[in-house]
Design a protein around this motif. Structure first.
Motif, mmCIF file in Angstrom:
data_model
loop_
_atom_site.group_PDB
_atom_site.id
_atom_site.type_symbol
_atom_site.label_atom_id
_atom_site.label_comp_id
_atom_site.label_asym_id
_atom_site.label_seq_id
_atom_site.Cartn_x
_atom_site.Cartn_y
_atom_site.Cartn_z
ATOM 1 N N ASP A 156 17.075 10.162 -1.153
ATOM 2 C CA ASP A 156 17.208 8.836 -1.786
ATOM 3 C C ASP A 156 16.056 8.491 -2.725
ATOM 4 O OD1 ASP A 156 19.550 8.372 -0.363
ATOM 5 O OD2 ASP A 156 18.423 7.657 1.393
ATOM 6 N N LEU A 157 15.076 9.390 -2.823
ATOM 7 C CA LEU A 157 13.908 9.098 -3.662
ATOM 8 C C LEU A 157 14.323 8.988 -5.125
ATOM 9 C CD1 LEU A 157 10.699 8.972 -3.552
ATOM 10 C CD2 LEU A 157 10.771 11.377 -4.197
ATOM 11 N N LYS A 158 14.041 7.821 -5.734
ATOM 12 C CA LYS A 158 14.391 7.671 -7.160
ATOM 13 C C LYS A 158 13.547 6.564 -7.800
ATOM 14 C CE LYS A 158 18.227 4.452 -6.315
ATOM 15 N NZ LYS A 158 18.033 4.318 -4.854
ATOM 16 N N VAL A 159 13.526 6.584 -9.126
ATOM 17 C CA VAL A 159 12.791 5.536 -9.839
ATOM 18 C C VAL A 159 13.680 4.303 -9.933
ATOM 19 C CG1 VAL A 159 11.621 4.885 -11.967
ATOM 20 C CG2 VAL A 159 11.602 7.263 -11.222
ATOM 21 N N ASP A 160 13.117 3.165 -9.576
ATOM 22 C CA ASP A 160 13.822 1.898 -9.755
ATOM 23 C C ASP A 160 13.662 1.511 -11.228
ATOM 24 O OD1 ASP A 160 14.431 -0.804 -10.014
ATOM 25 O OD2 ASP A 160 13.853 -1.251 -7.945
ATOM 26 N N LEU B 233 0.831 -1.203 0.000
ATOM 27 C CA LEU B 233 0.000 0.000 0.000
ATOM 28 C C LEU B 233 0.866 1.255 0.000
ATOM 29 C CD1 LEU B 233 -2.761 -1.083 2.535
ATOM 30 C CD2 LEU B 233 -3.110 -0.553 0.126
ATOM 31 N N ARG B 234 1.945 1.207 0.797
ATOM 32 C CA ARG B 234 2.857 2.364 0.879
ATOM 33 C C ARG B 234 3.442 2.645 -0.514
ATOM 34 N NH1 ARG B 234 4.983 2.250 5.989
ATOM 35 N NH2 ARG B 234 5.663 0.142 5.512
ATOM 36 N N GLN B 235 3.818 1.560 -1.214
ATOM 37 C CA GLN B 235 4.393 1.721 -2.547
ATOM 38 C C GLN B 235 3.391 2.353 -3.514
ATOM 39 O OE1 GLN B 235 7.699 1.047 -3.416
ATOM 40 N NE2 GLN B 235 6.963 2.328 -5.098
ATOM 41 N N LYS B 236 2.139 1.902 -3.435
ATOM 42 C CA LYS B 236 1.105 2.483 -4.306
ATOM 43 C C LYS B 236 0.963 3.978 -4.032
ATOM 44 C CE LYS B 236 -2.954 0.216 -4.670
ATOM 45 N NZ LYS B 236 -3.553 -0.730 -5.639
ATOM 46 N N PHE B 237 1.015 4.319 -2.733
ATOM 47 C CA PHE B 237 0.869 5.729 -2.348
ATOM 48 C C PHE B 237 2.036 6.562 -2.897
ATOM 49 C CE2 PHE B 237 1.926 9.088 0.801
ATOM 50 C CZ PHE B 237 0.803 9.882 0.662
ATOM 51 N N VAL B 238 3.246 6.054 -2.743
ATOM 52 C CA VAL B 238 4.429 6.789 -3.216
ATOM 53 C C VAL B 238 4.344 6.975 -4.736
ATOM 54 C CG1 VAL B 238 6.946 6.695 -3.484
ATOM 55 C CG2 VAL B 238 5.902 6.056 -1.300
ATOM 56 N N ASP B 239 4.017 5.894 -5.441
ATOM 57 C CA ASP B 239 3.930 5.971 -6.907
ATOM 58 C C ASP B 239 2.878 6.989 -7.368
ATOM 59 O OD1 ASP B 239 5.968 4.167 -7.350
ATOM 60 O OD2 ASP B 239 4.635 2.428 -7.443
ATOM 61 N N ALA B 240 1.786 7.055 -6.614
ATOM 62 C CA ALA B 240 0.731 7.999 -7.003
ATOM 63 C C ALA B 240 1.106 9.436 -6.643
ATOM 64 C CB ALA B 240 -0.588 7.616 -6.314
ATOM 65 N N THR B 241 1.853 9.604 -5.548
ATOM 66 C CA THR B 241 2.050 10.935 -4.993
ATOM 67 C C THR B 241 3.220 11.691 -5.606
ATOM 68 O OG1 THR B 241 1.160 10.073 -2.925
ATOM 69 C CG2 THR B 241 2.227 12.202 -2.800
ATOM 70 N N VAL B 242 4.294 10.999 -5.957
ATOM 71 C CA VAL B 242 5.480 11.707 -6.469
ATOM 72 C C VAL B 242 5.143 12.576 -7.693
ATOM 73 C CG1 VAL B 242 7.796 11.441 -7.440
ATOM 74 C CG2 VAL B 242 7.113 10.068 -5.461
ATOM 75 N N HIS C 175 8.987 1.525 -10.283
ATOM 76 C CA HIS C 175 8.423 2.118 -9.071
ATOM 77 C C HIS C 175 9.362 3.156 -8.474
ATOM 78 C CE1 HIS C 175 5.022 -0.542 -8.836
ATOM 79 N NE2 HIS C 175 5.794 -1.619 -8.838
ATOM 80 N N TRP C 176 8.771 4.147 -7.797
ATOM 81 C CA TRP C 176 9.570 5.081 -7.014
ATOM 82 C C TRP C 176 9.998 4.397 -5.717
ATOM 83 C CZ3 TRP C 176 11.340 9.782 -8.501
ATOM 84 C CH2 TRP C 176 10.750 10.355 -9.634
ATOM 85 N N THR C 177 11.277 4.497 -5.365
ATOM 86 C CA THR C 177 11.711 3.926 -4.086
ATOM 87 C C THR C 177 12.111 5.054 -3.141
ATOM 88 O OG1 THR C 177 13.958 3.693 -4.907
ATOM 89 C CG2 THR C 177 12.530 1.759 -5.087
ATOM 90 N N VAL C 178 11.769 4.863 -1.867
ATOM 91 C CA VAL C 178 12.074 5.892 -0.861
ATOM 92 C C VAL C 178 13.256 5.447 -0.011
ATOM 93 C CG1 VAL C 178 9.701 6.761 -0.750
ATOM 94 C CG2 VAL C 178 10.404 4.929 0.786
ATOM 95 N N GLY C 179 13.875 6.413 0.656
ATOM 96 C CA GLY C 179 14.981 6.116 1.567
ATOM 97 C C GLY C 179 14.461 5.467 2.840
ATOM 98 N N PRO C 180 15.363 5.146 3.779
ATOM 99 C CA PRO C 180 14.932 4.463 5.010
ATOM 100 C C PRO C 180 14.009 5.336 5.869
ATOM 101 C CG PRO C 180 17.272 5.064 5.108
ATOM 102 C CD PRO C 180 16.809 5.366 3.720
ATOM 103 N N ILE C 181 12.958 4.698 6.395
ATOM 104 C CA ILE C 181 11.993 5.399 7.257
ATOM 105 C C ILE C 181 12.503 5.347 8.698
ATOM 106 C CG2 ILE C 181 9.638 5.283 8.178
ATOM 107 C CD1 ILE C 181 8.789 4.159 5.407
#
Lengths: 95, 332
Positions: free
Chosen positions: B265-269, B242-251, B274-280
Motif C-alpha cells: 500500500d506504500l504510495k505518494v499521496d 515523527l513516523r511520517q517524517k521517517f517514512v518520507d526520509a527513508t523511502v 507525503h508517502w503513506t503506508v498501509g495499516p500497521i
C-alpha cells in the motif's frame, strides 16, 4: 543510599587549552583513578577533551534554587556596575 | 549532573520564605511557557518527575539492551574495519546508556534502583531489541532503519524542558548520525556484492521495516502518555508526525539502495506529497511489548547474567578503594 553502589563523581572537561573546564555529566566509580578512566571513556570518545577533572558529587556544595532571590537579587539594583549606566558626551562615547 | 547526593547547606533552608504548592506550580508553568529549562533542584510537580524518571530510564535501558543484538556480531564482522566500526558503535550505546542513567539520577533515583527495575521486568525498554539479528545484513539495516528511527525520535528531545535530559540528548544525537551512516554504508557495500548478498539485504529489510515503524509508538489517537508530555515540553512532536517524517526520509533511501519495502500500500499521496503506508499490525507490537517477542527472555537473561557475573568486580573495587583510603589515613 545503597552502600554497594559505587559513589558518584561529577565530570568537568576542558575541550581545548584556552577554555575553562565545563561540567558535562557524571559517572560512578569506586576510586579517583577509576573515576578519571570512566570519565574519559564516557565523555571523550571523539577527542572532546584535553583535560578531565572529577569531583565526588558529595563534596559539591550548591546554592538552593529556592533561595535564588536572596542569593542573586542584590545585584539587580546595582546597575551602575554596568558601563551602559553612564551617558557620556558624544565626543568620548566610544570609551 | 547534579544528583540527590548534592545537598544544599541545611541552614539556608530555614531562612527561605515558605511558598505554597500553588505558587510553586504557577512558577513552574510560567517557566515552561517562557521556554525556560527545569533544572534538577528546581521545584517540579511529582507527576512531571515520575514521567521523566520513567522515560529517561527506559531510554537508558534501551541503549544498554540495544548493545545485545549487535554485540554478537562483533566477532563475526567480515573485515577488521567493519569490526572496529561495530565495536565503536556498541561502545557509543554503552556511553548513551551512561549519559541517560546519570540524567535520571538527577531526579532522585539511584542507578542500582533503576537497574533493578530493568532486571525484575518492572521497567521496559524499546521493543525493537526483542527482534533477532539473523544475518550480517541485519547489522546494516539496524543502523539504517532502527537508528534512523531513533534519531527522528531523539532530535526533538534535545529541546525537552528538563535540562539534564536535553543536554544528554544533544550528546547522543551528535553521535547517533555515525550509527545510521555506517549502517547504510554497510548495505551499499553488500548491494554491490553477489546475488545472495543482495537477497540477504532484502530479507533483512523485510523483517525490520514494520518493527521500525512501530518504534514511534501507537497512533496519536491511541497514545495514553502523550498529553501530559506535550503539555510539559517533554515531547514536542507527535508519534504520527515523527513516523511520517521517517517514512518520507527513508523511502527515497530504499530506492537508492535498490531494495523494496514490504508494503503493497506504500504510495505518494498526491495531495500532500507525503508517502503513506498501509495499516500497521499493532497486535504484533503489543505482543512484543507484553513479553512475547522472539528474544524478550534471552535479552533480559543476558543482562541479568552480565550484572550478576560482574558483582564480584564491583565489590572488589569498593573493597580495594576502602583499603587504600584506610592505608592513606594511617600513613598520614
Amino acid at each position: 543510599m545503597d552502600r554497594k553502589e559505587w559513589p558518584l563523581w561529577e565530570v568537568f572537561i576542558r575541550s581545548r587549552n584556552g577554555l575553562d573546564h565545563k561540567h558535562c555529566g557524571s559517572v560512578h566509580a569506586a576510586d579517583p583513578s577509576m573515576a578519571l578512566k570512566n570519565a574519559r571513556d564516557v565523555f571523550t570518545r571523539r577527542m572532546e577533551g584535553v583535560s578531565v577533572w572529577v569531583v565526588r558529587a558529595d563534596d559539591i556544595v550548591a546554592s538552593d534554587p529556592d533561595a535564588k532571590p536572596e542569593m542573586f537579587d542584590p545585584a539587580e539594583d546595582k546597575i551602575y556596575r554596568h558601563p551602559t549606566f553612564y551617558t557620556l558626551p558624544d565626543e568620548v562615547n566610544h570609551m | 549532573m547534579y544528583t540527590q547526593a548534592m545537598d544544599v547547606p541545611s541552614g539556608d533552608r530555614d531562612e527561605t520564605p515558605v511558598r505554597s504548592d500553588a505558587e510553586y506550580e504557577a512558577e513552574f508553568e510560567a517557566k515552561l511557557a517562557r521556554g525556560d529549562f527545569i533544572e534538577p533542584k528546581d521545584w517540579m510537580p511529582e507527576r512531571y518527575r515520575k514521567t521523566l524518571i520513567r522515560q529517561i530510564s527506559q531510554h537508558a535501558h534501551s541503549e544498554i539492551v540495544g548493545m545485545l543484538p549487535e554485540g554478537g556480531w562483533i566477532t563475526r564482522a567480515p573485515t577488521l574495519e567493519r569490526k572496529c566500526i561495530l565495536l565503536a558503535k556498541v561502545q557509543d550505546e554503552a556511553g548513551h546508556g551512561m549519559y541517560l542513567y546519570s540524567a535520571a539520577e538527577t531526579l532522585g533515583v539511584s542507578r542500582d534502583g533503576l537497574i533493578e527495575a530493568l532486571h525484575s521486568g518492572k521497567a521496559k525498554y524499546s521493543s525493537i531489541f526483542n527482534y533477532p539479528t539473523k544475518t550480517w545484513a541485519d547489522i546494516g539495516v539496524v543502523g539504517w532503519l532502527v537508528d534512523g528511527a531513533a534519531i527522528m525520535n531523539q532530535i526533538p528531545l534535545t529541546r525537552c524542558s528538563y535540562g539534564p535530559y536535553a543536554r544528554a540528548m544533544i550528546r547522543v544525537c551528535k553521535e547517533e548520525s555515525f550509527h545510521q551512516r555506517q549502517g547504510y554504508d554497510l548495505l551499499l557495500t553488500l548491494m554491490k556484492g553477489s546475488e545472495d548478498q543482495r537477497a540477504m539485504v532484502q530479507d533483512a529489510v523485510n523483517r525490520w521495516w514494520w518493527p521500525s515503524l512501530m518504534m514511534f509508538g501507537p497512533h496519536d489517537s491511541e497514545s495514553t502518555n502523550s498529553g501530559d508530555s506535550m503539555k510539559w515540553g517533554i515531547k514536542r512532536i507527535s508519534n504520527d508526525e515523527l513516523r511520517q517524517k521517517f517514512v518520507d526520509a527513508t523511502v527515497p533511501q530504499a530506492q537508492l539502495l535498490g531494495v523494496s519495502l514490504p508494503d503493497p500500500d506504500l504510495k505518494v499521496d498526491s495531495a500532500t506529497g507525503h508517502w503513506t503506508v498501509g495499516p500497521i499490525d499493532w497486535s504484533e507490537f503489543w505482543n512484543v511489548v507484553n513479553g512475547k517477542g522472539e528474544c524478550n527472555e534471552e535479552r533480559l537473561a543476558d543482562r541479568v547474567k552480565a550484572w550478576e557475573d560482574g558483582a564480584w568486580v564491583r565489590e572488589a573495587a569498593l573493597a580495594h578503594a576502602q583499603k587504600k583510603r584506610h592505608r592513606d589515613c594511617v600513613a598520614a
